[in-house]
Design a protein around this motif. Structure first.
Motif, mmCIF file in Angstrom:
data_model
loop_
_atom_site.group_PDB
_atom_site.id
_atom_site.type_symbol
_atom_site.label_atom_id
_atom_site.label_comp_id
_atom_site.label_asym_id
_atom_site.label_seq_id
_atom_site.Cartn_x
_atom_site.Cartn_y
_atom_site.Cartn_z
ATOM 1 N N GLN A 27 0.824 -1.207 0.000
ATOM 2 C CA GLN A 27 0.000 0.000 0.000
ATOM 3 C C GLN A 27 0.860 1.260 0.000
ATOM 4 O OE1 GLN A 27 -2.652 -0.473 3.321
ATOM 5 N NE2 GLN A 27 -3.946 -1.966 2.258
ATOM 6 N N VAL A 28 1.931 1.264 0.767
ATOM 7 C CA VAL A 28 2.829 2.422 0.793
ATOM 8 C C VAL A 28 3.477 2.603 -0.574
ATOM 9 C CG1 VAL A 28 4.996 3.291 1.756
ATOM 10 C CG2 VAL A 28 3.234 2.401 3.271
ATOM 11 N N SER A 29 3.835 1.521 -1.215
ATOM 12 C CA SER A 29 4.419 1.597 -2.554
ATOM 13 C C SER A 29 3.430 2.211 -3.541
ATOM 14 C CB SER A 29 4.839 0.203 -3.011
ATOM 15 O OG SER A 29 5.322 0.249 -4.325
ATOM 16 N N VAL A 30 2.177 1.787 -3.477
ATOM 17 C CA VAL A 30 1.134 2.332 -4.355
ATOM 18 C C VAL A 30 0.944 3.818 -4.075
ATOM 19 C CG1 VAL A 30 -1.346 2.266 -4.863
ATOM 20 C CG2 VAL A 30 -0.054 0.139 -4.698
ATOM 21 N N LEU A 31 0.894 4.184 -2.804
ATOM 22 C CA LEU A 31 0.747 5.596 -2.441
ATOM 23 C C LEU A 31 1.919 6.436 -2.940
ATOM 24 C CD1 LEU A 31 -0.679 5.370 1.188
ATOM 25 C CD2 LEU A 31 -1.849 6.221 -0.845
ATOM 26 N N ALA A 32 3.106 5.895 -2.862
ATOM 27 C CA ALA A 32 4.285 6.619 -3.336
ATOM 28 C C ALA A 32 4.185 6.888 -4.836
ATOM 29 C CB ALA A 32 5.551 5.831 -3.016
ATOM 30 N N GLU A 33 3.696 5.913 -5.594
ATOM 31 C CA GLU A 33 3.514 6.105 -7.035
ATOM 32 C C GLU A 33 2.456 7.163 -7.310
ATOM 33 O OE1 GLU A 33 2.814 2.480 -9.188
ATOM 34 O OE2 GLU A 33 4.415 1.444 -8.114
ATOM 35 N N GLN A 34 1.368 7.139 -6.534
ATOM 36 C CA GLN A 34 0.310 8.124 -6.720
ATOM 37 C C GLN A 34 0.810 9.523 -6.397
ATOM 38 O OE1 GLN A 34 -2.856 6.606 -4.263
ATOM 39 N NE2 GLN A 34 -3.627 5.249 -5.867
ATOM 40 N N VAL A 35 1.568 9.666 -5.334
ATOM 41 C CA VAL A 35 2.106 10.969 -4.958
ATOM 42 C C VAL A 35 3.059 11.469 -6.034
ATOM 43 C CG1 VAL A 35 3.622 12.142 -3.315
ATOM 44 C CG2 VAL A 35 1.767 10.705 -2.479
ATOM 45 N N SER A 36 3.846 10.577 -6.592
ATOM 46 C CA SER A 36 4.759 10.963 -7.666
ATOM 47 C C SER A 36 3.974 11.484 -8.867
ATOM 48 C CB SER A 36 5.613 9.769 -8.072
ATOM 49 O OG SER A 36 6.448 10.105 -9.140
ATOM 50 N N GLY A 37 2.911 10.797 -9.234
ATOM 51 C CA GLY A 37 2.061 11.252 -10.333
ATOM 52 C C GLY A 37 1.413 12.589 -10.034
ATOM 53 N N MET A 38 0.972 12.766 -8.798
ATOM 54 C CA MET A 38 0.364 14.036 -8.403
ATOM 55 C C MET A 38 1.389 15.163 -8.458
ATOM 56 S SD MET A 38 -1.777 12.724 -5.164
ATOM 57 C CE MET A 38 -3.327 13.563 -5.030
ATOM 58 N N ARG A 39 2.613 14.870 -8.077
ATOM 59 C CA ARG A 39 3.672 15.877 -8.109
ATOM 60 C C ARG A 39 3.918 16.335 -9.551
ATOM 61 N NH1 ARG A 39 8.411 13.714 -5.249
ATOM 62 N NH2 ARG A 39 7.242 14.346 -3.418
ATOM 63 N N GLU A 40 3.922 15.389 -10.489
ATOM 64 C CA GLU A 40 4.121 15.734 -11.898
ATOM 65 C C GLU A 40 2.965 16.589 -12.415
ATOM 66 O OE1 GLU A 40 4.681 12.124 -14.069
ATOM 67 O OE2 GLU A 40 6.480 11.579 -12.927
ATOM 68 N N LYS A 41 1.742 16.193 -12.074
ATOM 69 C CA LYS A 41 0.569 16.959 -12.510
ATOM 70 C C LYS A 41 0.577 18.353 -11.892
ATOM 71 C CE LYS A 41 -2.405 12.990 -13.329
ATOM 72 N NZ LYS A 41 -3.583 12.246 -12.885
ATOM 73 N N LEU A 42 0.985 18.451 -10.643
ATOM 74 C CA LEU A 42 1.050 19.749 -9.976
ATOM 75 C C LEU A 42 2.091 20.644 -10.639
ATOM 76 C CD1 LEU A 42 0.012 21.476 -7.644
ATOM 77 C CD2 LEU A 42 1.769 20.469 -6.205
ATOM 78 N N GLY A 43 3.210 20.063 -11.048
ATOM 79 C CA GLY A 43 4.232 20.834 -11.745
ATOM 80 C C GLY A 43 3.709 21.372 -13.066
ATOM 81 N N ALA A 44 2.964 20.547 -13.808
ATOM 82 C CA ALA A 44 2.390 20.986 -15.074
ATOM 83 C C ALA A 44 1.344 22.074 -14.840
ATOM 84 C CB ALA A 44 1.762 19.801 -15.804
ATOM 85 N N LEU A 45 0.544 21.911 -13.809
ATOM 86 C CA LEU A 45 -0.467 22.908 -13.475
ATOM 87 C C LEU A 45 0.187 24.229 -13.089
ATOM 88 C CD1 LEU A 45 -3.480 23.445 -13.074
ATOM 89 C CD2 LEU A 45 -3.237 22.618 -10.739
ATOM 90 N N HIS A 46 1.268 24.146 -12.338
ATOM 91 C CA HIS A 46 2.005 25.345 -11.938
ATOM 92 C C HIS A 46 2.533 26.088 -13.167
ATOM 93 C CE1 HIS A 46 4.439 27.964 -9.461
ATOM 94 N NE2 HIS A 46 5.494 27.661 -10.188
ATOM 95 N N SER A 47 3.061 25.362 -14.126
ATOM 96 C CA SER A 47 3.550 25.971 -15.366
ATOM 97 C C SER A 47 2.418 26.656 -16.122
ATOM 98 C CB SER A 47 4.192 24.923 -16.262
ATOM 99 O OG SER A 47 5.319 24.370 -15.643
ATOM 100 N N ASP A 48 1.262 26.002 -16.181
ATOM 101 C CA ASP A 48 0.108 26.600 -16.865
ATOM 102 C C ASP A 48 -0.325 27.893 -16.179
ATOM 103 O OD1 ASP A 48 0.145 24.472 -18.584
ATOM 104 O OD2 ASP A 48 -1.593 23.450 -17.696
ATOM 105 N N VAL A 49 -0.373 27.881 -14.871
ATOM 106 C CA VAL A 49 -0.782 29.074 -14.121
ATOM 107 C C VAL A 49 0.229 30.203 -14.325
ATOM 108 C CG1 VAL A 49 -1.105 30.017 -11.801
ATOM 109 C CG2 VAL A 49 -2.156 27.845 -12.411
ATOM 110 N N GLN A 50 1.507 29.866 -14.316
ATOM 111 C CA GLN A 50 2.523 30.898 -14.547
ATOM 112 C C GLN A 50 2.354 31.521 -15.930
ATOM 113 O OE1 GLN A 50 4.700 32.244 -12.418
ATOM 114 N NE2 GLN A 50 3.700 30.983 -10.883
ATOM 115 N N GLY A 51 2.020 30.723 -16.923
ATOM 116 C CA GLY A 51 1.773 31.238 -18.265
ATOM 117 C C GLY A 51 0.582 32.187 -18.286
ATOM 118 N N MET A 52 -0.472 31.842 -17.556
ATOM 119 C CA MET A 52 -1.649 32.710 -17.489
ATOM 120 C C MET A 52 -1.346 34.008 -16.765
ATOM 121 S SD MET A 52 -4.899 30.304 -16.809
ATOM 122 C CE MET A 52 -4.432 28.608 -16.564
#
Length: 86
Positions: A27-52
């Motif tokens: 379960q911790v391994s699965v959560l770590a993968e999910q957090v990693s994916g969320m971190r990537e999505k958050l980085g992309a969202l941050h870039s989009d907001v900076q562009g706006m």
């Protein structure tokens, strides 16, 4: 000497706990993968907001440049017209 029924109980509890530890590890391994994916999505969202955020600044720069150009052209036209009449 150890009591055989008690040994069996201890062994079963140990196996049960080892199974639970394994489940938690998975379960911790699965959560770590999910957090990693969320971190990537958050980085992309941050870039989009900076562009706006930057876009209105660029729009304002373009507007100011156009106004300065229009005013300058008007003044130059006025001066040329005034010089040619006189």
């Amino acid at each position: 000497m150890a009591d055989p029924p008690r040994d069996n109980t201890i062994r079963r509890r140990q196996e049960m706990l080892e199974g639970r530890v394994h489940e938690l590890t998975v379960q911790v391994s699965v959560l770590a993968e999910q957090v990693s994916g969320m971190r990537e999505k958050l980085g992309a969202l941050h870039s989009d907001v900076q562009g706006m955020v930057r876009r209105p600044g660029r729009w304002m720069d373009t507007l100011i440049s156009a106004l300065i150009g229009a005013i300058s052209a008007g003044l130059i036209g006025f001066l040329i017209t005034g010089l040619t009449k006189g």
